[in-house]
Scaffold this motif. Sequence first.
Motif, mmCIF file in Angstrom:
data_model
loop_
_atom_site.group_PDB
_atom_site.id
_atom_site.type_symbol
_atom_site.label_atom_id
_atom_site.label_comp_id
_atom_site.label_asym_id
_atom_site.label_seq_id
_atom_site.Cartn_x
_atom_site.Cartn_y
_atom_site.Cartn_z
ATOM 1 N N GLY A 240 47.969 24.335 33.978
ATOM 2 C CA GLY A 240 48.459 25.104 35.128
ATOM 3 C C GLY A 240 49.687 24.501 35.776
ATOM 4 O O GLY A 240 50.048 24.882 36.903
ATOM 5 N N LYS A 241 50.354 23.565 35.078
ATOM 6 C CA LYS A 241 51.514 22.885 35.675
ATOM 7 C C LYS A 241 52.646 23.861 35.971
ATOM 8 O O LYS A 241 53.203 23.871 37.080
ATOM 9 C CB LYS A 241 52.017 21.786 34.719
ATOM 10 C CG LYS A 241 50.983 20.715 34.387
ATOM 11 C CD LYS A 241 51.575 19.589 33.597
ATOM 12 C CE LYS A 241 52.116 20.025 32.230
ATOM 13 N NZ LYS A 241 51.058 20.543 31.344
ATOM 14 N N SER A 242 53.002 24.688 34.991
ATOM 15 C CA SER A 242 54.101 25.647 35.197
ATOM 16 C C SER A 242 53.733 26.685 36.241
ATOM 17 O O SER A 242 54.586 27.126 37.026
ATOM 18 C CB SER A 242 54.464 26.326 33.876
ATOM 19 O OG SER A 242 55.021 25.403 32.963
ATOM 20 N N THR A 243 52.476 27.082 36.285
ATOM 21 C CA THR A 243 52.033 28.044 37.309
ATOM 22 C C THR A 243 52.172 27.450 38.702
ATOM 23 O O THR A 243 52.638 28.116 39.634
ATOM 24 C CB THR A 243 50.575 28.458 37.048
ATOM 25 O OG1 THR A 243 50.475 29.034 35.739
ATOM 26 C CG2 THR A 243 50.112 29.471 38.078
ATOM 27 N N LEU A 244 51.790 26.175 38.849
ATOM 28 C CA LEU A 244 51.953 25.509 40.139
ATOM 29 C C LEU A 244 53.428 25.428 40.513
ATOM 30 O O LEU A 244 53.794 25.627 41.684
ATOM 31 C CB LEU A 244 51.341 24.111 40.085
ATOM 32 C CG LEU A 244 51.475 23.263 41.354
ATOM 33 C CD1 LEU A 244 50.891 23.985 42.566
ATOM 34 C CD2 LEU A 244 50.806 21.898 41.164
ATOM 35 N N ALA A 245 54.291 25.159 39.533
ATOM 36 C CA ALA A 245 55.735 25.117 39.805
ATOM 37 C C ALA A 245 56.234 26.465 40.307
ATOM 38 O O ALA A 245 57.060 26.538 41.227
ATOM 39 C CB ALA A 245 56.489 24.710 38.543
ATOM 40 N N ARG A 246 55.730 27.561 39.737
ATOM 41 C CA ARG A 246 56.148 28.896 40.155
ATOM 42 C C ARG A 246 55.683 29.190 41.579
ATOM 43 O O ARG A 246 56.394 29.848 42.351
ATOM 44 C CB ARG A 246 55.596 29.939 39.182
ATOM 45 C CG ARG A 246 56.204 29.836 37.789
ATOM 46 C CD ARG A 246 55.409 30.655 36.774
ATOM 47 N NE ARG A 246 55.545 32.071 37.010
ATOM 48 C CZ ARG A 246 56.519 32.827 36.523
ATOM 49 N NH1 ARG A 246 57.459 32.288 35.781
ATOM 50 N NH2 ARG A 246 56.565 34.120 36.775
ATOM 51 N N LEU A 247 54.497 28.710 41.950
ATOM 52 C CA LEU A 247 54.024 28.898 43.319
ATOM 53 C C LEU A 247 54.876 28.091 44.299
ATOM 54 O O LEU A 247 55.224 28.570 45.386
ATOM 55 C CB LEU A 247 52.557 28.481 43.442
ATOM 56 C CG LEU A 247 51.518 29.614 43.380
ATOM 57 C CD1 LEU A 247 51.579 30.325 42.024
ATOM 58 C CD2 LEU A 247 50.109 29.068 43.620
ATOM 59 N N LEU A 248 55.226 26.874 43.916
ATOM 60 C CA LEU A 248 56.055 26.037 44.790
ATOM 61 C C LEU A 248 57.449 26.628 44.970
ATOM 62 O O LEU A 248 58.056 26.495 46.034
ATOM 63 C CB LEU A 248 56.154 24.622 44.216
ATOM 64 C CG LEU A 248 54.855 23.806 44.202
ATOM 65 C CD1 LEU A 248 55.045 22.529 43.404
ATOM 66 C CD2 LEU A 248 54.403 23.477 45.628
#
Length: 576
Positions: A378-386
């Motif tokens: 979920g690293k890229s997903t977290l980046a998109r949320l940030l």
Amino acid sequence: MTALPVADRVTTRRSSRDLLRGERRAVVVVLLLQAAAAAAGLAAPRLLGAIVDDVLQGATVARIDRLALAIAVCTLVQGVLLRYGYLAGYRLGERAIARLREWFVRRTLDLPTAVVERAGTGDLANRSSVDVATVGTMVRDVVPIMLISSAQLLLLFGAVFLIHPMLGLVALAGLPSILAVTRWYLRRASPAYLAEGAASADLTESLTTTAEGARTVEALRLGDERITSGTDRVARQWATRRRTLGLRSVFYPVVEGSYGLPVAAVLLAGGVLARDGSVSIGDVVAAALLLQQAIEPLDRMLQFIEQAQRGVASYARVLGVGFGVPEQRGVAPVPGDERIVVRDARFAYTAGHDVLHGIDLDLRPGERLAIVGPSGAGKSTLARLLAGTEAPDTGSVTLGGVPVADIEPARRRQLIALVTQEHHVFIGTLRDNLSFAAPDATDGEMLSALVAVGADWYAALPDGLDTRLGEGARQLGPADAQQLALARIVLADPHTLILDEATAALDPTTARRTERSLAAVLGGRTVIAIAHRLNTARDADRVAVLADGRITELGTHDELVDAGGPYAALWRSWHG
């Protein structure tokens, strides 16, 4: 893929009126010119009828010549008026479609990245090319023709009524069958053409993804699967086209078969009226010629109904792009500071299948945070949320107390920059590619940005910043293109930078040099790095370990290594 929405009929009609609202004067001019042309066209049948009556009454050759000359003059006047009427109509259409194209480009560029990714390139490409072109044809050609033909028909049938009301009534003999089949056609045509457009977009998407992934298809021996998938989509498009073709195969024969009924009815009724002395033979001839003259505008109108249906369906698809753009309600919130706070953030791409589970994270301004973890954590997903590209389903991601996703997109991009492995080199010069990030940047600032990211390849370009890049010009390799993307970030100068494996395309030595260069240039800014190379994590102020959508560890590099947990295992594995 989730297709972009399609505008409903009410929205389409309202937008059509809005499209022409600023052209009221031009519409009036077109109608007046075409009405005058149609009126001039009425004279020829009436004069020809007068010639018939005069011949029967033994008129002189001189009078016949004068009437014939009058017919020639009226025909010439009609031609001139038609010419300028068509010209005004085409200009009206071109101005309207120019505004529509500008609107479409603005709305497309305003689409959130998430919406574009979920819709896929095929749907958007089909709307921006095929649908916009179809709407252009409708506005430029179909709308003027429909207006012109309507004016001509009203005048022609009105002229028949003036000759004799009974002739005017029987002239409507073909109208019931035309109206019935037109109503039948219109009720079925709109959904049929919308389905055809969707099938075409689906086929475009399939062909595009197959072509772009040709090497992957070949390496994994997926050729048969892609052929089957493409064949299925071709079959669906063919089925939708057969449906629209079936509608036309009923519509056109019935309409064309109705054309002869009014002329025959007028001749029969005219014969009876002429025998009673109610009308003259010349009047009957004039009425028949007027109805014969009405066939052409009626035929044009009915033929363009099919194109109008295509145009309306395409217009609904074009307008649907705007539905993907979130509305700005009131004044966009302004962050109070640069602090990013994540509280109990959860997110799922598909309902019921969370990718992130209750993420809590505080980022101090100027901090460098590395996020590590296995693929699919979920690293890229977290980046998109940030970055505000996605909004959490529950919980919050805020910048200075304001939800990141609620900040006006242009302002948000000035504050937070997300750089991924994906990069794009635009067709144009190197200067053009860099100026997207900072339109007012000087040549010196652009060169400094390239130096900052280690893009020493620019020195070998034949024309320096004026060297053309992209398709048909100098091609940049993946590593060079990624450095170009990073140079844009240096010029954009955001206070928060999110690097989602942004140096993954670079070899380890170049990546390390680029990261060090960026670290020097972006000092004092908040940097969030999604990292596979743990050297990046070692240099960070803190490291967050993500597993199964949860932060399992958070601390400095040394703290996590000493803790002997998952991060320590990753570090030992990294160093053999």
